[in-house]
Enzyme design. Structure first.
Site, PDB file in Angstrom:
ATOM      1  N   GLU A   1       1.125   2.257   0.678  1.00 24.20           N
ATOM      2  CA  GLU A   1       1.464   0.866   0.381  1.00 24.20           C
ATOM      3  C   GLU A   1       0.835   0.474  -0.953  1.00 24.20           C
ATOM      4  OE1 GLU A   1       3.530  -1.089   2.412  1.00 24.20           O
ATOM      5  OE2 GLU A   1       3.777   0.904   3.207  1.00 24.20           O
TER       6      GLU A   1
ATOM      7  N   GLY B   1       4.316   8.330  -3.471  1.00 30.46           N
ATOM      8  CA  GLY B   1       5.074   7.144  -3.057  1.00 30.46           C
ATOM      9  C   GLY B   1       4.991   6.862  -1.575  1.00 30.46           C
TER      10      GLY B   1
ATOM     11  N   GLY C   1       9.608   4.973   9.047  1.00 34.01           N
ATOM     12  CA  GLY C   1      10.452   5.433   7.936  1.00 34.01           C
ATOM     13  C   GLY C   1      11.827   5.913   8.351  1.00 34.01           C
TER      14      GLY C   1
ATOM     15  N   VAL D   1      11.277   2.372  -2.888  1.00 32.70           N
ATOM     16  CA  VAL D   1      12.380   2.314  -1.926  1.00 32.70           C
ATOM     17  C   VAL D   1      13.616   1.667  -2.553  1.00 32.70           C
ATOM     18  CG1 VAL D   1      13.104   1.524   0.359  1.00 32.70           C
ATOM     19  CG2 VAL D   1      10.714   2.152  -0.029  1.00 32.70           C
TER      20      VAL D   1
ATOM     21  N   LYS E   1       7.357  -4.416   7.119  1.00 36.45           N
ATOM     22  CA  LYS E   1       6.715  -4.579   8.432  1.00 36.45           C
ATOM     23  C   LYS E   1       5.672  -5.686   8.423  1.00 36.45           C
ATOM     24  CE  LYS E   1       5.089  -0.909   6.106  1.00 36.45           C
ATOM     25  NZ  LYS E   1       5.684   0.265   5.525  1.00 36.45           N
TER      26      LYS E   1
ATOM     27  N   LYS F   1       3.452  -1.888  12.345  1.00 40.11           N
ATOM     28  CA  LYS F   1       4.578  -1.153  12.939  1.00 40.11           C
ATOM     29  C   LYS F   1       4.497  -1.166  14.459  1.00 40.11           C
ATOM     30  CE  LYS F   1       4.840   1.886   8.914  1.00 40.11           C
ATOM     31  NZ  LYS F   1       4.298   3.103   8.316  1.00 40.11           N
TER      32      LYS F   1
HETATM   33  P1  NAP Z   1       6.883  -0.767  -4.534  1.00 38.30           P
HETATM   34  O1  NAP Z   1       7.180   0.583  -5.058  1.00 38.30           O
HETATM   35  O2  NAP Z   1       5.566  -1.384  -4.812  1.00 38.30           O
HETATM   36  O3  NAP Z   1       8.046  -1.731  -5.051  1.00 38.30           O
HETATM   37  C1  NAP Z   1       8.016  -3.116  -4.875  1.00 38.30           C
HETATM   38  C2  NAP Z   1       9.132  -3.745  -5.702  1.00 38.30           C
HETATM   39  O4  NAP Z   1       9.155  -5.137  -5.442  1.00 38.30           O
HETATM   40  C3  NAP Z   1       8.972  -3.558  -7.215  1.00 38.30           C
HETATM   41  O5  NAP Z   1      10.207  -3.280  -7.813  1.00 38.30           O
HETATM   42  C4  NAP Z   1       8.452  -4.906  -7.686  1.00 38.30           C
HETATM   43  O6  NAP Z   1       8.885  -5.263  -8.989  1.00 38.30           O
HETATM   44  C5  NAP Z   1       9.098  -5.836  -6.675  1.00 38.30           C
HETATM   45  N1  NAP Z   1       8.297  -7.045  -6.491  1.00 38.30           N
HETATM   46  C6  NAP Z   1       7.023  -7.104  -6.048  1.00 38.30           C
HETATM   47  N2  NAP Z   1       6.619  -8.381  -6.044  1.00 38.30           N
HETATM   48  C7  NAP Z   1       7.653  -9.118  -6.502  1.00 38.30           C
HETATM   49  C8  NAP Z   1       7.836 -10.499  -6.769  1.00 38.30           C
HETATM   50  N3  NAP Z   1       6.842 -11.357  -6.555  1.00 38.30           N
HETATM   51  N4  NAP Z   1       9.040 -10.904  -7.224  1.00 38.30           N
HETATM   52  C9  NAP Z   1      10.033 -10.020  -7.457  1.00 38.30           C
HETATM   53  N5  NAP Z   1       9.916  -8.691  -7.244  1.00 38.30           N
HETATM   54  C10 NAP Z   1       8.728  -8.266  -6.766  1.00 38.30           C
HETATM   55  O7  NAP Z   1       7.058  -0.814  -2.931  1.00 38.30           O
HETATM   56  P2  NAP Z   1       7.874   0.184  -2.002  1.00 38.30           P
HETATM   57  O8  NAP Z   1       7.027   1.348  -1.651  1.00 38.30           O
HETATM   58  O9  NAP Z   1       9.232   0.399  -2.576  1.00 38.30           O
HETATM   59  O10 NAP Z   1       7.960  -0.698  -0.659  1.00 38.30           O
HETATM   60  C11 NAP Z   1       8.872  -1.753  -0.534  1.00 38.30           C
HETATM   61  C12 NAP Z   1       8.879  -2.229   0.916  1.00 38.30           C
HETATM   62  O11 NAP Z   1       9.251  -1.130   1.761  1.00 38.30           O
HETATM   63  C13 NAP Z   1       7.516  -2.680   1.457  1.00 38.30           C
HETATM   64  O12 NAP Z   1       7.709  -3.706   2.388  1.00 38.30           O
HETATM   65  C14 NAP Z   1       6.985  -1.438   2.160  1.00 38.30           C
HETATM   66  O13 NAP Z   1       6.052  -1.751   3.175  1.00 38.30           O
HETATM   67  C15 NAP Z   1       8.256  -0.897   2.743  1.00 38.30           C
HETATM   68  N6  NAP Z   1       8.239   0.529   3.054  1.00 38.30           N
HETATM   69  C16 NAP Z   1       7.863   1.426   2.107  1.00 38.30           C
HETATM   70  C17 NAP Z   1       7.915   2.777   2.405  1.00 38.30           C
HETATM   71  C18 NAP Z   1       7.502   3.824   1.407  1.00 38.30           C
HETATM   72  O14 NAP Z   1       7.444   4.991   1.790  1.00 38.30           O
HETATM   73  N7  NAP Z   1       7.212   3.468   0.165  1.00 38.30           N
HETATM   74  C19 NAP Z   1       8.327   3.189   3.666  1.00 38.30           C
HETATM   75  C20 NAP Z   1       8.721   2.238   4.611  1.00 38.30           C
HETATM   76  C21 NAP Z   1       8.666   0.899   4.290  1.00 38.30           C
HETATM   77  P3  NAP Z   1       8.458  -4.444 -10.317  1.00 38.30           P
HETATM   78  O15 NAP Z   1       9.005  -3.044 -10.135  1.00 38.30           O
HETATM   79  O16 NAP Z   1       9.129  -5.164 -11.435  1.00 38.30           O
HETATM   80  O17 NAP Z   1       6.975  -4.468 -10.341  1.00 38.30           O
HETATM   81  N1  HSE Z   2       2.653   3.430   3.665  1.00 39.32           N
HETATM   82  C1  HSE Z   2       3.504   3.732   4.754  1.00 39.32           C
HETATM   83  C2  HSE Z   2       3.104   5.066   5.363  1.00 39.32           C
HETATM   84  C3  HSE Z   2       4.940   3.775   4.276  1.00 39.32           C
HETATM   85  O1  HSE Z   2       2.322   5.789   4.758  1.00 39.32           O
HETATM   86  O2  HSE Z   2       3.542   5.386   6.465  1.00 39.32           O
HETATM   87  C4  HSE Z   2       5.912   3.855   5.385  1.00 39.32           C
HETATM   88  O3  HSE Z   2       5.938   2.680   6.124  1.00 39.32           O
END
Ligand code: NAP
Ligand code: HSE
Length: 430
Positions: free
Chosen positions: A192, A189, A136, A15, A107, A207
């Site tokens: 979680e 992607g 989302g 994200v 969340k 959520k």
């Molecule tokens: P992700 O791909 O795992 O990315 C997490 C990022 O946070 C990475 O860049 C990581 O750094 C960084 N990070 C993790 N721990 C850290 C720490 N201790 N200190 C500093 N940086 C740290 O996760 P994501 O899918 O983008 O999700 C991010 C958030 O959005 C979450 O809360 C998730 O629930 C929410 N979300 C995700 C989606 C989805 O579709 N993916 C949808 C809605 C909401 P590195 O890259 O250096 O490892």
């Molecule tokens: N892992 C979550 C999903 C990302 O599959 O809906 C969006 O919050």
């Protein structure tokens, strides 16, 4: 001319990297919509050297999210690291304490600490925006908190996890195994960092309690949610569901009554031809039922880099434009913990699948155990194999109390007629 708004992004994963890229590549269009210049000013993640496909030259790098949250180099703190605890929690608290509005997609953080963080934001007159945290790309928080603000909402429910919906839909259409499809969802992607949150239902629970908080005006109440995941759904169940005129969906359902609120997350039989049954793949859908508006349905992509960035950027634009609304739609001081209706009091019909050894008297034992608990059978189906072999037997019950159903299932297991743990899927007749 209003001064530029300096954005700091903590977390540059699926994200965060996309939000960063869009802030750079779409800057002209975003500035027009914001009514001021948005500057991508600060960034932090675990690994500074990782190539994220984003040009970070001119962006100040912080080794520590809390340090960035406090730094005068940024005006708005965007938390996209994830996780209910630190560093996300400490950094959001630090940003609010330093007088900076916050945008988060997290969340888990808000489900656990939302009421406290909302109070901290409100005390400082700051925004704490979380549109991306629920469903989302669907602007459901804004729709419920603002668009439906005049309604008394009685029920909000829907498909809130893109990964589970993708898995169930793909298992149905391709006949592929659960684990294989989960791996694909992770690659895309959607899932979680810990996919057990998705498939075990906890992501939906996070959520749901945020959605219910905004809909009913209470503090997010995660601990009162009944949570089941999709791990035990088999291709058998998917085929049987079709035969009975249903599809299986992982639902989050929050209902308000005079006694409190009922919140539940579990796989459910959803009748074919109704809006939720036709929601496929990574799509999410939310239904809100209000006294004035009746039933309103919202559908869109629930996970992935693009839809989530859409919601995060909308929250940033809201801050750039001002003014601020209460985080959960009501003053934080009025956010009381709601009374929770126990799951045992839930009334509903259900699908029961028992794997039994095909021999005389087995159905009679199951029927007796159901009758003893006053659970009435609506229909029954058995696919026979050779006598003596294990065979699935499926019942659809009439409405019954959850506690009675649970006792009946326990008695059936104790009677020794089943070869594996029974599968119960609640019927939803919205
Ligand atoms: P992700 O791909 O795992 O990315 C997490 C990022 O946070 C990475 O860049 C990581 O750094 C960084 N990070 C993790 N721990 C850290 C720490 N201790 N200190 C500093 N940086 C740290 O996760 P994501 O899918 O983008 O999700 C991010 C958030 O959005 C979450 O809360 C998730 O629930 C929410 N979300 C995700 C989606 C989805 O579709 N993916 C949808 C809605 C909401 P590195 O890259 O250096 O490892
Ligand atoms: N892992 C979550 C999903 C990302 O599959 O809906 C969006 O919050």
């Amino acid at each position: 001319m209003t001064a530029p708004l300096k954005i700091g992004i903590a977390g540059l994963g699926t994200v965060g990297a996309n939000v960063a890229r869009l802030l750079i590549e779409q800057s002209a269009a975003l500035n027009v919509r914001a009514g001021r210049k948005l500057t991508f000013a600060g960034a932090t993640a675990r690994d500074k050297r990782k190539d994220r496909g984003v040009d970070l030259s001119g962006v100040e790098w912080f080794a520590d999210p809390v340090a960035m949250a406090k730094s005068p180099a940024i005006d708005v703190f965007v938390e996209l690291m994830g996780g209910e605890g630190d560093p996300a929690k400490a950094a959001v608290e630090a940003a609010l304490a330093a007088g900076k509005p916050v945008v988060t997609a997290n969340k888990a953080l808000l489900a656990h600490h939302g009421a406290k963080l909302a109070a901290a934001a409100e005390a400082k007159g700051l925004a704490l925006n979380f549109e991306a945290a629920v469903a989302g790309g669907i602007p459901i928080i804004k729709s419920v908190r603002e668009g439906l603000a005049a309604n008394r909402l009685e029920r909000v429910y829907g498909i809130l996890n893109g990964t589970c919906n993708y898995i169930l839909t793909t298992m149905e259409s391709s006949g592929r195994a659960f684990g294989d499809v989960l791996a694909e969802a992770q690659k895309l992607g959607y899932a979680e960092a810990d996919p057990t949150f998705d498939i075990g239902g906890m992501d939906t629970a996070h959520k749901l309690c945020l959605l219910a908080a905004v809909a009913f005006g209470n503090a997010p109440a995660l601990d009162g949610i009944h949570v089941e995941g999709i791990e035990r759904i088999t291709p058998h169940d998917i085929v049987f569901a079709r035969e009975f005129g249903y599809r299986i969906k992982l639902l989050g359902v929050a209902t308000r009554s005079d006694g409190g609120i009922e919140q539940r997350v579990h796989p459910a039989m959803v009748p074919l031809g109704t809006p939720l049954a036709d929601v496929d793949g990574v799509y999410n859908a939310v239904v809100a039922e209000g006294d004035l508006v009746g039933k309103s349905v919202y559908e869109g992509r629930g996970a992935g880099a693009g839809p989530t960035a859409s919601a995060v950027l909308a929250d940033i634009l809201d801050i750039a434009r001002g003014p601020r609304l209460p985080t959960f739609g009501a003053p934080a001081a009025s956010l009381k913990r709601p009374a929770i209706t126990p799951m045992g009091d839930h009334q509903g019909a259900c699908y029961l699948r028992f794997t039994v050894i095909d021999r005389p008297g087995v159905i009679a034992v199951i029927s007796r155990c159901l009758a003893d608990q006053a659970v009435s059978i609506e229909s029954m189906l058995q696919r026979s194999r050779a006598p003596g072999e294990a065979v699935p037997v499926v019942f659809i019950t009439h409405e019954a109390r959850e506690a009675a159903l649970t006792r009946a299932i326990k008695a059936i297991v104790t009677a020794g007629v089943v070869a594996e743990e029974p599968c119960m899927i609640r019927m939803e007749r919205f």
